[in-house]
Design a protein around this motif. Structure first.
Motif, mmCIF file in Angstrom:
data_model
loop_
_atom_site.group_PDB
_atom_site.id
_atom_site.type_symbol
_atom_site.label_atom_id
_atom_site.label_comp_id
_atom_site.label_asym_id
_atom_site.label_seq_id
_atom_site.Cartn_x
_atom_site.Cartn_y
_atom_site.Cartn_z
ATOM 1 N N CYS B 32 0.782 -1.169 0.119
ATOM 2 C CA CYS B 32 -0.066 0.004 -0.111
ATOM 3 C C CYS B 32 0.637 1.293 0.112
ATOM 4 O O CYS B 32 0.652 2.132 -0.771
ATOM 5 C CB CYS B 32 -0.823 0.094 1.270
ATOM 6 S SG CYS B 32 -2.012 1.363 1.180
ATOM 7 N N GLU B 90 -4.948 8.028 -10.959
ATOM 8 C CA GLU B 90 -6.419 8.049 -10.368
ATOM 9 C C GLU B 90 -6.795 6.415 -10.385
ATOM 10 O O GLU B 90 -7.390 6.108 -9.324
ATOM 11 C CB GLU B 90 -7.261 8.619 -11.169
ATOM 12 C CG GLU B 90 -7.175 10.297 -11.374
ATOM 13 C CD GLU B 90 -7.861 11.025 -12.258
ATOM 14 O OE1 GLU B 90 -8.751 10.626 -12.983
ATOM 15 O OE2 GLU B 90 -7.751 12.273 -12.126
ATOM 16 N N ARG B 91 -6.291 5.672 -11.530
ATOM 17 C CA ARG B 91 -6.833 4.281 -11.603
ATOM 18 C C ARG B 91 -6.049 3.369 -10.302
ATOM 19 O O ARG B 91 -6.539 2.638 -9.819
ATOM 20 C CB ARG B 91 -6.675 3.611 -12.906
ATOM 21 C CG ARG B 91 -7.829 3.956 -13.775
ATOM 22 C CD ARG B 91 -7.343 3.497 -15.290
ATOM 23 N NE ARG B 91 -8.427 4.141 -16.207
ATOM 24 C CZ ARG B 91 -7.924 4.289 -17.341
ATOM 25 N NH1 ARG B 91 -6.863 3.681 -17.827
ATOM 26 N NH2 ARG B 91 -8.989 4.917 -18.161
ATOM 27 N N GLU B 93 -4.866 4.751 -7.615
ATOM 28 C CA GLU B 93 -5.597 5.214 -6.395
ATOM 29 C C GLU B 93 -6.769 4.235 -5.976
ATOM 30 O O GLU B 93 -7.069 3.742 -4.920
ATOM 31 C CB GLU B 93 -5.982 6.641 -6.111
ATOM 32 C CG GLU B 93 -4.984 7.797 -6.015
ATOM 33 C CD GLU B 93 -4.805 7.795 -4.828
ATOM 34 O OE1 GLU B 93 -5.349 7.414 -3.789
ATOM 35 O OE2 GLU B 93 -3.421 8.380 -4.411
ATOM 36 N N MET B 94 -7.798 4.221 -7.207
ATOM 37 C CA MET B 94 -8.937 3.797 -6.995
ATOM 38 C C MET B 94 -8.977 2.035 -6.786
ATOM 39 O O MET B 94 -9.674 1.363 -6.127
ATOM 40 C CB MET B 94 -9.710 4.048 -8.145
ATOM 41 C CG MET B 94 -11.416 3.990 -8.196
ATOM 42 S SD MET B 94 -12.327 4.489 -9.210
ATOM 43 C CE MET B 94 -11.638 3.476 -10.841
ATOM 44 N N LYS B 95 -8.212 1.524 -7.792
ATOM 45 C CA LYS B 95 -8.072 0.061 -7.866
ATOM 46 C C LYS B 95 -7.180 -0.621 -7.433
ATOM 47 O O LYS B 95 -7.226 -1.988 -7.166
ATOM 48 C CB LYS B 95 -8.187 -0.380 -9.437
ATOM 49 C CG LYS B 95 -9.417 0.309 -10.211
ATOM 50 C CD LYS B 95 -9.554 -0.408 -11.610
ATOM 51 C CE LYS B 95 -10.429 -1.524 -11.465
ATOM 52 N NZ LYS B 95 -10.744 -2.136 -12.876
ATOM 53 N N ASN B 98 -6.687 2.356 -2.943
ATOM 54 C CA ASN B 98 -7.631 1.888 -1.860
ATOM 55 C C ASN B 98 -7.983 0.440 -1.467
ATOM 56 O O ASN B 98 -8.383 0.501 -0.169
ATOM 57 C CB ASN B 98 -8.903 2.735 -2.665
ATOM 58 C CG ASN B 98 -8.765 4.102 -2.521
ATOM 59 O OD1 ASN B 98 -7.990 4.667 -1.813
ATOM 60 N ND2 ASN B 98 -9.605 4.823 -3.255
ATOM 61 N N PRO B 99 -7.982 -0.428 -2.531
ATOM 62 C CA PRO B 99 -8.364 -1.840 -1.909
ATOM 63 C C PRO B 99 -7.401 -2.344 -0.688
ATOM 64 O O PRO B 99 -7.588 -2.889 0.248
ATOM 65 C CB PRO B 99 -8.349 -2.695 -3.170
ATOM 66 C CG PRO B 99 -8.672 -1.660 -4.067
ATOM 67 C CD PRO B 99 -8.315 -0.562 -3.777
ATOM 68 N N LYS B 101 -5.846 -0.265 1.267
ATOM 69 C CA LYS B 101 -5.822 0.313 2.613
ATOM 70 C C LYS B 101 -7.011 -0.454 3.410
ATOM 71 O O LYS B 101 -7.111 -0.619 4.362
ATOM 72 C CB LYS B 101 -6.573 1.852 2.372
ATOM 73 C CG LYS B 101 -5.330 3.071 2.204
ATOM 74 C CD LYS B 101 -5.839 4.141 1.785
ATOM 75 C CE LYS B 101 -4.888 5.170 1.252
ATOM 76 N NZ LYS B 101 -5.402 6.335 0.740
ATOM 77 N N ASP B 185 -4.758 -5.702 -11.560
ATOM 78 C CA ASP B 185 -5.493 -4.424 -11.937
ATOM 79 C C ASP B 185 -4.395 -3.453 -12.090
ATOM 80 O O ASP B 185 -4.114 -2.596 -13.079
ATOM 81 C CB ASP B 185 -6.203 -3.934 -10.705
ATOM 82 C CG ASP B 185 -7.831 -4.407 -10.724
ATOM 83 O OD1 ASP B 185 -7.831 -4.796 -11.807
ATOM 84 O OD2 ASP B 185 -8.416 -4.378 -9.770
#
Lengths: 288, 288
Positions: B32, B90-91, B93-95, B98-99, B101, B185
């Motif tokens: 992470c 951005e991807r 971060e998102m995919k 964040n998972p 985290k 991802d």
């Protein structure tokens, strides 16, 4: 001082030259520092990815066989991309940043030539001032003096203009060639890197897609069954075969079963016994 | 205390579970923070490239038409790559980040279950201690008490073991799935970005390859000839058509010729008159 009037186009010439050189110096300087910063940021991205490679290997060593293999292959692929990134950084240094640095020398030379031209021009102005004084002393010769001064200036100017034209022409030609060359090299270096990355990540994607979760779970359950099994089996064994056996003996027997279980677990021991020796160089990960 | 001897396999079970969770927590935590750092470095690389885009437009505005067009196209292409890089960040971060985290919550839950198991186990130990005391008080009942305590422990343990097996199995399965998903991802995001970059840089390469240096040089020489020409022509004109004309008038005529030359030079004026208004936002370039 009216006699300096016709010199104005030459001011314009000098200004055009000076602007051309100054603009080039400014832009090439900015490109140089920006591309150097771009290369540095790329190198830092590579460093982070290198740390990620280590952590992937680290994690792989504690995982089930299929995941271990997948993570190791991913780590290798990610390391390959970083090797290409390193090559990208080196090529940017060599083919983009260094030529931009060297460009300073070229602008210096052109500046020197402009300076030389300015000296010649100042000498001409002084000579014209002399002629002006002469004209004021003998107003009758005014027309002759004026014409001769203009003719003299014309000859001098056409000679200097020739040199100027050549200087600025050479400078402009070289500058345009350099711009094309440097940015072609930049684009080529980036293109090669991204193309290699596509190749490597395509392979990495295949590896992760073909990961066999079920096989790992079966393996994990088999090993867990070993650990649980020895517990489930023990009380029954000890109570049925030797009801009066002292606790210490039961414990000893249990230890043997655990040893066998551990041996059966094989590599999985590394999860409990620390990282494999080949991991090495665990640097701090938060050294932002 | 010998009665705790047969509990050792359960210690091992707990250790395996705790290790599994701790390893996962450690590795996911490292992934992470490393991938967040990787995304940040990528964003900084994008920032540098964005500055390069501005400087390219800046430079384009002072260049010959062909080079201007080439640099503008290059700037647009480079900006496109940065848009894709932004999407990459951005991807990630998102995919990916964040998972990773959120994974912390999952490990917490499993930790809580282990803790619960430990409580159950401690209660069992206490009960066994009571039985041990009872046994010491009435040695004649030793065998009966020992057997009943073992049987009781066996029943309790098989129940807890079942729960434990399910917990660890679910945890491991989810962890392996998550590892595969997150890195798939990651690889996909990187793959898409690099593929887009290859596409855009290929086009940029074509643009730079087709740059017409000769045409720019002809254009430059024509404009320079305008500037030089007005100087070469002037003395002859003034001396032949109006030999007695005052210097101030000659200067005025010259200004007219210069104005015409400037008008003919068109866009080239921007080189002398500062940057075009659409450049905007010239940030400091050395803000490392």
């Amino acid at each position: 001082m009216t006699i300096i009037g016709p010199r104005l186009p030459r001011d314009s010439q000098v200004r055009v030259m000076e602007d051309t050189v100054a603009q080039a110096e400014k832009h090439f300087g900015q490109f140089c520092s920006l591309l150097a910063a771009y290369a540095r940021k790329t190198a830092r991205l590579r460093d982070k990815a290198d740390l990620l490679v280590r952590r992937l290997l680290d994690c792989a060593d504690t995982e089930q066989p299929e995941m271990r293999a997948a993570l190791r292959t991913l780590a290798e692929d990610l390391a390959k991309v970083q090797d290409y990134r390193q090559a990208e950084v080196e090529r940017l240094e060599m083919k983009v940043i260094n030529p931009l640095k060297l460009y300073g020398a070229q602008t210096k030379q052109t500046r020197a030539e402009i300076k030389k031209f300015k000296c010649v021009r100042n000498n001409e102005i002084k000579q014209l001032e002399k002629l002006e004084k002469l004209r004021q002393k003998s107003p009758s010769d005014r027309q002759t003096i004026a014409e001769s001064s203009v003719q003299r200036a014309t000859v001098d100017a056409s000679c200097t203009t020739q040199q100027l034209q050549e200087t600025i022409d050479t400078f402009q030609q070289q500058k345009l060639k350099d711009l094309q060359k440097i940015f072609s090299d930049f684009v080529t270096i980036e293109l090669v890197f991204h193309a290699k990355a596509v190749e490597v990540y395509s392979s990495a994607f295949q590896t992760l897609e073909s990961y066999d979760l079920e096989r790992d779970l079966q393996d994990f359950r088999a090993k867990m069954h070993g650990v649980y099994g020895c517990y489930d089996a023990r009380p029954l064994t000890t109570t049925t075969t030797s009801p009066g056996v002292p606790w210490s003996l039961a414990q000893s027997a249990q230890s043997t079963i655990r040893s066998q279980t551990k041996a059966a677990a094989g590599d999985e021991d590394s999860a409990e016994e620390g990282p494999a020796p080949d991991l090495g160089g665990r640097g701090p990960i938060n050294n932002e």
